[in-house]
Motif scaffolding. Structure first.
Motif, PDB file in Angstrom:
ATOM      1  N   ALA A  13       0.862  -1.183   0.000  1.00 54.11           N
ATOM      2  CA  ALA A  13       0.000   0.000   0.000  1.00 54.11           C
ATOM      3  C   ALA A  13       0.897   1.232   0.000  1.00 54.11           C
ATOM      4  CB  ALA A  13      -0.903   0.007   1.225  1.00 54.11           C
ATOM      5  N   ALA A  14       0.427   2.279  -0.586  1.00 55.63           N
ATOM      6  CA  ALA A  14       1.177   3.526  -0.612  1.00 55.63           C
ATOM      7  C   ALA A  14       1.272   4.104   0.787  1.00 55.63           C
ATOM      8  CB  ALA A  14       0.481   4.518  -1.538  1.00 55.63           C
ATOM      9  N   THR A  52      -3.798   4.410   1.671  1.00 56.75           N
ATOM     10  CA  THR A  52      -4.385   4.223   0.354  1.00 56.75           C
ATOM     11  C   THR A  52      -3.731   3.027  -0.337  1.00 56.75           C
ATOM     12  OG1 THR A  52      -2.789   5.704  -0.710  1.00 56.75           O
ATOM     13  CG2 THR A  52      -4.853   6.694   0.077  1.00 56.75           C
ATOM     14  N   ARG A  93      -3.105   1.627  -4.584  1.00 59.53           N
ATOM     15  CA  ARG A  93      -3.308   1.921  -5.999  1.00 59.53           C
ATOM     16  C   ARG A  93      -4.346   0.973  -6.572  1.00 59.53           C
ATOM     17  NH1 ARG A  93       2.582   1.746  -8.105  1.00 59.53           N
ATOM     18  NH2 ARG A  93       1.540   0.220  -9.418  1.00 59.53           N
ATOM     19  N   ARG A  96      -2.963   4.070 -11.570  1.00 57.88           N
ATOM     20  CA  ARG A  96      -2.323   4.511 -10.318  1.00 57.88           C
ATOM     21  C   ARG A  96      -3.263   5.320  -9.428  1.00 57.88           C
ATOM     22  NH1 ARG A  96       3.259   3.864  -9.966  1.00 57.88           N
ATOM     23  NH2 ARG A  96       4.159   3.007 -11.850  1.00 57.88           N
ATOM     24  N   ARG A  97      -4.520   5.325  -9.744  1.00 55.24           N
ATOM     25  CA  ARG A  97      -5.531   6.008  -8.919  1.00 55.24           C
ATOM     26  C   ARG A  97      -5.425   5.500  -7.492  1.00 55.24           C
ATOM     27  NH1 ARG A  97     -11.215   7.661  -8.858  1.00 55.24           N
ATOM     28  NH2 ARG A  97     -11.581   7.915  -6.640  1.00 55.24           N
ATOM     29  N   GLN A  98      -5.319   6.406  -6.539  1.00 57.96           N
ATOM     30  CA  GLN A  98      -5.219   6.042  -5.129  1.00 57.96           C
ATOM     31  C   GLN A  98      -6.618   5.818  -4.569  1.00 57.96           C
ATOM     32  OE1 GLN A  98      -2.283   5.529  -3.330  1.00 57.96           O
ATOM     33  NE2 GLN A  98      -1.307   5.741  -5.326  1.00 57.96           N
ATOM     34  N   SER A 116      -8.954   5.093  -1.202  1.00 53.87           N
ATOM     35  CA  SER A 116      -9.017   5.240   0.253  1.00 53.87           C
ATOM     36  C   SER A 116     -10.089   4.301   0.799  1.00 53.87           C
ATOM     37  CB  SER A 116      -9.370   6.679   0.624  1.00 53.87           C
ATOM     38  OG  SER A 116      -8.392   7.561   0.150  1.00 53.87           O
TER      39      SER A 116
END
Length: 79
Positions: free
Chosen positions: A6-7, A16, A18, A55-57, A59
């Motif tokens: 996870a980022a 978040t 990806r 690469r959309r994060q 949540s």
């Protein structure tokens, strides 16, 4: 082969992940390449909206739909 990570949490401290990594973790795509094809071919919705950015994060609470299946992003167990 290592597992996707996870980022790092953004400034708000919310973790978040990806979109392409999530599709792999959810078992929808076996590889990053498969996730990329699904996303860029217009088969993935995030919160009901077509998403083509791999690469959309995402949540916690986000809803991901692909191939007639819907998934909700959960907060990590240690959060």
């Amino acid at each position: 082969m290592s597992e996707p990570k996870a980022a790092d949490p953004p400034q708000g401290g919310v973790p978040t992940v990806r979109l392409d990594q999530f599709l792999q973790l959810a078992g929808v795509a076996g590889t990053g390449g498969q996730a990329k094809v699904l996303i860029q071919s217009g088969e993935v919705l995030v919160d009901g909206v077509l998403e083509t950015r791999r690469r959309r994060q995402l949540s916690p609470g986000a809803a991901v739909s692909v191939g007639g299946e819907e998934f909700e992003i959960a907060a990590p167990a240690d959060a």
